[in-house]
Motif scaffolding. Structure first.
Motif, PDB file in Angstrom:
ATOM      1  N   ASP A 143      27.785   6.356 -18.730  1.00 27.19           N
ATOM      2  CA  ASP A 143      28.660   5.973 -18.138  1.00 27.19           C
ATOM      3  C   ASP A 143      30.014   5.669 -18.799  1.00 27.19           C
ATOM      4  O   ASP A 143      29.916   4.304 -19.121  1.00 27.19           O
ATOM      5  N   TYR A 144      30.661   6.386 -19.447  1.00 32.48           N
ATOM      6  CA  TYR A 144      32.047   5.999 -20.288  1.00 32.48           C
ATOM      7  C   TYR A 144      32.891   5.354 -19.443  1.00 32.48           C
ATOM      8  O   TYR A 144      33.599   5.722 -18.377  1.00 32.48           O
ATOM      9  N   GLN A 145      33.238   3.954 -19.610  1.00 33.80           N
ATOM     10  CA  GLN A 145      34.328   3.142 -19.229  1.00 33.80           C
ATOM     11  C   GLN A 145      35.164   2.517 -20.283  1.00 33.80           C
ATOM     12  O   GLN A 145      35.884   1.349 -19.971  1.00 33.80           O
ATOM     13  N   SER A 202      33.645   3.544 -26.987  1.00 33.03           N
ATOM     14  CA  SER A 202      33.140   4.551 -27.815  1.00 33.03           C
ATOM     15  C   SER A 202      32.322   5.371 -26.692  1.00 33.03           C
ATOM     16  O   SER A 202      31.387   4.942 -26.035  1.00 33.03           O
ATOM     17  N   HIS A 203      32.520   6.621 -26.851  1.00 29.78           N
ATOM     18  CA  HIS A 203      31.840   7.581 -25.907  1.00 29.78           C
ATOM     19  C   HIS A 203      30.545   7.719 -26.491  1.00 29.78           C
ATOM     20  O   HIS A 203      29.323   7.908 -25.784  1.00 29.78           O
ATOM     21  N   ASN A 232      30.438  -2.538 -26.299  1.00 30.18           N
ATOM     22  CA  ASN A 232      31.528  -1.462 -25.800  1.00 30.18           C
ATOM     23  C   ASN A 232      32.421  -2.048 -24.866  1.00 30.18           C
ATOM     24  O   ASN A 232      33.774  -1.467 -24.969  1.00 30.18           O
ATOM     25  N   ALA A 238      28.501   4.586 -25.279  1.00 31.18           N
ATOM     26  CA  ALA A 238      28.061   4.643 -23.909  1.00 31.18           C
ATOM     27  C   ALA A 238      26.912   5.669 -23.672  1.00 31.18           C
ATOM     28  O   ALA A 238      26.082   5.251 -22.897  1.00 31.18           O
ATOM     29  N   THR A 239      26.943   6.905 -24.502  1.00 36.10           N
ATOM     30  CA  THR A 239      25.732   7.788 -24.347  1.00 36.10           C
ATOM     31  C   THR A 239      24.555   6.980 -24.635  1.00 36.10           C
ATOM     32  O   THR A 239      23.312   7.143 -24.319  1.00 36.10           O
ATOM     33  N   ASP A 280      29.260  13.248 -29.192  1.00 36.97           N
ATOM     34  CA  ASP A 280      30.169  12.226 -28.526  1.00 36.97           C
ATOM     35  C   ASP A 280      30.924  11.432 -29.582  1.00 36.97           C
ATOM     36  O   ASP A 280      32.026  11.114 -29.695  1.00 36.97           O
ATOM     37  N   ASP A 286      34.719  10.728 -30.550  1.00 37.11           N
ATOM     38  CA  ASP A 286      35.476   9.516 -30.901  1.00 37.11           C
ATOM     39  C   ASP A 286      36.231   9.739 -32.165  1.00 37.11           C
ATOM     40  O   ASP A 286      37.230   9.065 -32.467  1.00 37.11           O
ATOM     41  N   SER A 315      25.328  12.506 -20.626  1.00 38.49           N
ATOM     42  CA  SER A 315      26.383  11.711 -21.177  1.00 38.49           C
ATOM     43  C   SER A 315      26.099  10.157 -20.374  1.00 38.49           C
ATOM     44  O   SER A 315      25.850  10.296 -19.331  1.00 38.49           O
ATOM     45  N   ARG A 353      26.236  -2.764 -24.423  1.00 39.21           N
ATOM     46  CA  ARG A 353      27.225  -2.846 -23.213  1.00 39.21           C
ATOM     47  C   ARG A 353      28.170  -3.924 -23.612  1.00 39.21           C
ATOM     48  O   ARG A 353      29.484  -3.771 -23.506  1.00 39.21           O
TER      49      ARG A 353
END
Length: 324
Positions: A64-66, A69-70, A182, A73-74, A251, A255, A62, A179
């Motif tokens: 790095d979800y910050q 959207s998951h 997100n 991020a994936t 993921d 969401d 997975s 990036r």
């Protein structure tokens, strides 16, 4: 002059040059040099291939979800892993060991292909407030560069003798664009429409893509041959595509969790992801395009196709429910 004549005729400057010409001009020297090169290649390429080869099909990967959207991020994490952490091998020139690989490059390009499809859906559907709204520039950029061919090295004499843009450089642009998107999404400055119609349309596009992948497998299975040298190419390209879809859809389920619960399709969604994961975990020692009912020489493409079609059937079932 006597001394000069002595050096000239008794092994001095002229004598040394004559010896060098004799040494390098002899057939024995070039034969030995050729033998050394062959031995070095026999060591360099196999050892290098073993060091470079890495088909990373970790089902628990997975990003790095910050926030945001998951799934996005994936996608960022997958591109970064294959381009920056693992070596991107699809465009390795002949003097690099990765150029002799074919399974890993096909697996990697399969991943990027699926992520390209996902980026297009983000740009066209999920990342827009409505169909008539403006396209998000970062998503549009990511969708564009992920379409770039994976076998482009920094030098391409067929186009120019000057250095060009490599596949890795393009994919790194996609990482940066996704990036930025997100980060803006996490800050509330970008759209991510969690609507049933958006999810339904995205799944429909994914289903069509799986249909084209199944047609490619079917063409191979319909012409079985244990001497098929491209069966592994098709197998690993499809495996990479299904692997990326398994992670993205897993993921996306997070969401769109509220939509899935509301339409009561969470169980079918989990089964669809499980089918994709099962396909992505197939790892035969050698890919064989044998008879579909073979025992000693099976058909690994048919096995991969089974899980693909099961996942597509489950996907179409979800689409049908979301349309109601």
């Amino acid at each position: 002059m006597i001394e000069d004549d002595y050096l000239y005729t008794k092994g001095g400057i002229k004598g040394f040059g004559a010896k060098m010409r004799k040494f390098f001009g002899s057939g024995r020297f070039w034969l030995r040099a050729f033998a050394v090169i062959v031995v070095l290649c026999l060591i360099y390429y196999p050892v290098g291939m073993l060091m470079v080869q890495k088909i990373d099909d970790n089902p628990d990967f997975s990003g790095d979800y910050q926030g945001g959207s998951h799934a996005v991020a994936t996608a960022i994490g997958l591109i970064d892993r294959e381009v920056n952490q693992h070596q991107w091998t699809a465009n390795d020139p002949f003097f690099m060991p990765g150029s002799a690989l074919d399974n890993m490059p096909n697996f990697q390009t399969g991943i990027i292909y699926a992520l390209s499809r996902f980026s297009i859906e983000l740009s066209d559907q999920i990342g827009r407030a409505r169909g008539s709204s403006q396209v998000d520039s970062d998503l549009d950029n990511a969708a564009g560069v992920l379409k770039f061919r994976g076998d482009k090295w920094v030098f391409d004499p067929s186009i120019s003798l000057l250095p060009g843009v490599s596949s890795e450089q393009q994919y790194r642009q996609a990482i940066a664009a996704l990036r930025r998107y997100n980060e803006r999404l996490a800050a509330g400055n970008a759209a991510f429409e969690r609507r049933a119609d958006n999810l339904q349309e995205t799944l429909a596009r994914f289903s069509n893509d799986l249909g084209s992948a199944s047609a490619l497998l079917d063409n191979k299975v319909a012409h079985p041959s244990v001497f098929d040298t491209t069966a592994d190419d098709v197998f690993y390209a499809t495996k990479g595509r299904l692997y990326a879809y398994s992670l993205i859809l897993r993921d996306l389920g997070t969401d769109f969790e509220n939509i899935l619960n509301e339409r009561q399709v969470s169980q079918v969604w989990a089964e669809m992801v499980a089918s994709l994961q099962a396909a992505s975990q197939l790892d035969p020692i050698m890919v064989i395009n044998g008879s579909a009912d073979g025992i000693i020489l099976p058909n690994h493409l048919a096995g991969l196709g089974f899980y693909l079609l099961r996942a597509r059937t489950q996907m179409n079932e979800i689409i049908s429910i979301l349309q109601r």
